[in-house]
Every structure is written in structure tokens, then in C-alpha cells.
Design an enzyme around this catalytic site. Structure first.
Site, PDB file in Angstrom:
ATOM      1  N   ASP A 194       0.870  -1.179   0.000  1.00 55.14           N
ATOM      2  CA  ASP A 194       0.000   0.000   0.000  1.00 55.14           C
ATOM      3  C   ASP A 194       0.910   1.233   0.000  1.00 55.14           C
ATOM      4  O   ASP A 194       2.128   1.105   0.145  1.00 55.14           O
ATOM      5  CB  ASP A 194      -0.877  -0.001   1.276  1.00 55.14           C
ATOM      6  N   SER A 195       0.295   2.394  -0.124  1.00 55.07           N
ATOM      7  CA  SER A 195       1.081   3.625  -0.063  1.00 55.07           C
ATOM      8  C   SER A 195       1.575   3.908   1.355  1.00 55.07           C
ATOM      9  O   SER A 195       2.527   4.668   1.528  1.00 55.07           O
ATOM     10  CB  SER A 195       0.225   4.793  -0.546  1.00 55.07           C
ATOM     11  N   TYR A 220      -0.997   8.372  -2.379  1.00 61.69           N
ATOM     12  CA  TYR A 220      -1.186   8.079  -3.800  1.00 61.69           C
ATOM     13  C   TYR A 220      -2.438   8.785  -4.340  1.00 61.69           C
ATOM     14  O   TYR A 220      -2.513   9.131  -5.518  1.00 61.69           O
ATOM     15  CB  TYR A 220      -1.405   6.570  -4.001  1.00 61.69           C
ATOM     16  N   GLY A 221      -3.426   8.936  -3.456  1.00 58.21           N
ATOM     17  CA  GLY A 221      -4.768   9.333  -3.904  1.00 58.21           C
ATOM     18  C   GLY A 221      -4.876  10.708  -4.531  1.00 58.21           C
ATOM     19  O   GLY A 221      -5.857  10.995  -5.217  1.00 58.21           O
ATOM     20  N   CYS A 227      -4.422  -1.488  -1.883  1.00 53.20           N
ATOM     21  CA  CYS A 227      -4.640  -0.056  -2.073  1.00 53.20           C
ATOM     22  C   CYS A 227      -5.596   0.093  -3.259  1.00 53.20           C
ATOM     23  O   CYS A 227      -5.326  -0.430  -4.343  1.00 53.20           O
ATOM     24  CB  CYS A 227      -3.295   0.597  -2.390  1.00 53.20           C
ATOM     25  N   GLU A 275      -3.098   8.268   8.517  1.00 53.33           N
ATOM     26  CA  GLU A 275      -1.628   8.271   8.561  1.00 53.33           C
ATOM     27  C   GLU A 275      -1.115   8.954   9.827  1.00 53.33           C
ATOM     28  O   GLU A 275      -0.042   8.634  10.316  1.00 53.33           O
ATOM     29  CB  GLU A 275      -1.037   8.967   7.326  1.00 53.33           C
ATOM     30  N   CYS A 318     -11.131   2.655   0.134  1.00 47.06           N
ATOM     31  CA  CYS A 318      -9.728   3.024   0.390  1.00 47.06           C
ATOM     32  C   CYS A 318      -9.347   2.220   1.618  1.00 47.06           C
ATOM     33  O   CYS A 318     -10.109   2.184   2.597  1.00 47.06           O
ATOM     34  CB  CYS A 318      -9.617   4.525   0.658  1.00 47.06           C
ATOM     35  N   THR A 319      -8.204   1.576   1.557  1.00 49.75           N
ATOM     36  CA  THR A 319      -7.862   0.660   2.646  1.00 49.75           C
ATOM     37  C   THR A 319      -7.486   1.403   3.933  1.00 49.75           C
ATOM     38  O   THR A 319      -7.346   0.786   4.985  1.00 49.75           O
ATOM     39  CB  THR A 319      -6.718  -0.280   2.225  1.00 49.75           C
ATOM     40  N   HIS A 320      -7.323   2.732   3.848  1.00 55.67           N
ATOM     41  CA  HIS A 320      -7.103   3.509   5.072  1.00 55.67           C
ATOM     42  C   HIS A 320      -8.405   3.682   5.863  1.00 55.67           C
ATOM     43  O   HIS A 320      -8.375   3.916   7.060  1.00 55.67           O
ATOM     44  CB  HIS A 320      -6.580   4.910   4.733  1.00 55.67           C
TER      45      HIS A 320
HETATM   46  N1  DGL Z   1      -4.926   3.232   0.903  1.00 59.90           N
HETATM   47  C1  DGL Z   1      -4.985   3.736  -0.410  1.00 59.90           C
HETATM   48  C2  DGL Z   1      -6.259   3.305  -1.118  1.00 59.90           C
HETATM   49  O1  DGL Z   1      -6.832   2.294  -0.783  1.00 59.90           O
HETATM   50  C3  DGL Z   1      -4.698   5.164  -0.730  1.00 59.90           C
HETATM   51  C4  DGL Z   1      -4.194   6.106   0.269  1.00 59.90           C
HETATM   52  C5  DGL Z   1      -3.366   7.189  -0.395  1.00 59.90           C
HETATM   53  O2  DGL Z   1      -3.929   8.194  -0.864  1.00 59.90           O
HETATM   54  O3  DGL Z   1      -2.158   6.997  -0.432  1.00 59.90           O
HETATM   55  O4  DGL Z   1      -6.678   3.950  -2.050  1.00 59.90           O
END
Ligand code: DGL
Length: 271
Positions: free
Chosen positions: A10-11, A42-43, A73, A155, A187-189
């Protein structure tokens, strides 16, 4: 049987929600986790940029003799899924699991009204990956919203408080207005903020976690491909790496993966 590790990436910390779900279901599997924290988030990047970054990390995991690569991710899944299948599955025999298809399938099975909300990063929402995945299911209406601050909160380890609730109310307003009965945490966050999200959405809306859905896919693929690690080999320690500052990552990883059990005392209860 296949005793080689599973690579999960993931990021940043979000993929830990996938790692956690995989470890719960498959404790005998060896996990190699990579968070591309030097390039997170990443988003907010373009799909082309995410594609380049994600393939770089996945190439490094592929070199570590993994039997499976989990794109933990949504943003990276939206950016590289097709390339990843060809590059790793077809050309190198490494199974690839991503998060979008499993979450879309689970949401389609969960909804009763056919109205599904999806929240994700700007890149995931703009890619239309969930709209595409759900467009094959008849009678489904999808409302999407980007929730960029959620990644910053996760984060930073901030999962409660006025700021989080205010952001949740703002992002979720159009989704609530559309009266969805199912909300995909695309989003996995976001599972790290599921308390605030479900509080704002209310009890009658089912949350579908892309992390939990992907972990089920990992389980299914390993069983179907006869690639489970022999449980007789014991429960291995997972290994984590980050491209950024490992000192910042360690306490968050500890917290989100589950604290170690300490401070156990005996309680005498009088009869
Ligand atoms: N966890 C990531 C996802 O599922 C993205 C988080 C990020 O923006 O880095 O999209």
C-alpha cells in the site's frame, strides 16, 4: 502447499487493514508488507504517476520470491490491475489479488435497495473503477465521493475527535442524501475511521470494507490454487518495510495491527 511469502503493499498504513484481515484468516502465512510511505499519499496523484510508483514497489516484492502479490490499495488497484495481471500472473506465475473487484462483489451482494455509496481517494473516484465494476450488476445505482482528508487522519493516527467527525459529515452528506443502504470503504485507510463513518451514516447502512473483502479473496485464491503454507511450519512473524521513515511507521503499525497483550493480572471475584 507453498511456503513462500505473500507480498502485500500500500502507499502507507492503509494496507495494514488488509494485512490484519489476512493474518486473522490465515495465521500460518508469511507476510511481507511494503508501505510506499516516501511517496504517500497516492490518492492525490495522477493514475499514470500511481501506476509507475506501484509497479516499482511490486517489482521489488516480486523479486523476493512471493507466491502472491496483494495490491492493498484501491488507488493502486485502479491504476495497475491490468498491467499487474500480465506482468506478474501471466509472465511470472505470481497470483495477484486487488481490492476493487472483491469489494464491488460484496457490495452488490449486500445491498437490498440497489443504492450503493462508494468513498475513496480522488484518484480512485476519478478513475471510475467502482462504477465500472458495479455497472455489470443490473439495478444498481452508485453514488461516489472522495474523502481525501481521511487518509491524512489515518496516517497521523487520528481516528476520533471533532475534526474527523466534521470531515465525515461533509464527505458523506451527498451519500446520505442519496439514501444508500450500503457504503463501500473504497480506500484501505478508511476502516481505521470506521467508527466515525458508521456513526455518521447510521446503523441501517452496511459498511463494506475493501480490506476485508480482499482478504477473503486471498483465502479463496490460496485454497483454489493449492498454495497454502503448511500450518505445521508454525506461525511466522510478519515483516514490514517502508520506503520512508521507519520510526514514524512503527508505532502506527503496532496500533493498527493490534497491540500486544501485556499487563495481565488475575481478578479475584468474591462469590
Ligand atoms: N490506501 C490507499 C487506497 O486504498 C490510498 C491512500 C493514499 O492516498 O495513499 O486507495
Amino acid at each position: 502447499m507453498d511456503s513462500r511469502p505473500i507480498g502485500i503493499f500500500d502507499s502507507g498504513v492503509g494496507g495494514l487493514t488488509v494485512a490484519r484481515a489476512v493474518m486473522d484468516k490465515l495465521p500460518s502465512e508469511q507476510i511481507l508488507y511494503v508501505g510506499d510511505t516516501a511517496n504517500s499519499p497516492y490518492g492525490t496523484k495522477s493514475i499514470a504517476q500511481v501506476r509507475e510508483l506501484a509497479l516499482n514497489v511490486m517489482d521489488s516484492l516480486a523479486k523476493r520470491d512471493v507466491k502472491m502479490l496483494v495490491i492493498a490499495c484501491n488507488t493502486a488497484s485502479a491504476a495497475v490491475l491490468r498491467d499487474a495481471r500480465e506482468r506478474y500472473e501471466v509472465n511470472a506465475g505470481i497470483s495477484v489479488v486487488e481490492v476493487i473487484q472483491p469489494a464491488a462483489r460484496r457490495a452488490a451482494l449486500t445491498t437490498k435497495t440497489g443504492r450503493i455509496g462508494v468513498i475513496g481517494t480522488e484518484a480512485t473516484v476519478n478513475s471510475g473503477a467502482y462504477l465500472d465494476a458495479l455497472s455489470v450488476v443490473p439495478g444498481i445505482e452508485v453514488v461516489q465521493a472522495a474523502a481525501p482528508k481521511f487518509v491524512e487522519f489515518a496516517e497521523a493516527g487520528i481516528t476520533t475527535g471533532d475534526e474527523v467527525l466534521a470531515a465525515a459529515r461533509e464527505y458523506l452528506a451527498p451519500i446520505k442524501a442519496a439514501e444508500v443502504d450500503t457504503l463501500v470503504l473504497g480506500c484501505t485507510h478508511y476502516p481505521l475511521l470506521s467508527g466515525a463513518i458508521s456513526y455518521v451514516m447510521g446503523d441501517d447502512v452496511q459498511l463494506v470494507s475493501s480490506s476485508e473483502s480482499a482478504a477473503r479473496d486471498v483465502y479463496r485464491r490460496l485454497v483454489e490454487e493449492d498454495k497454502l503454507r503448511d500450518p505445521a511450519l508454525g506461525i511466522p512473524e510478519p515483516h514490514f518495510s517502508v520506503t520512508g521513515d521507519e520510526k514514524k511507521f512503527a508505532p502506527l503499525a503496532q496500533r493498527f495491527l493490534g497491540p500486544r497483550v501485556g499487563n495481565i493480572s488475575r481478578l479475584e471475584v468474591s462469590q
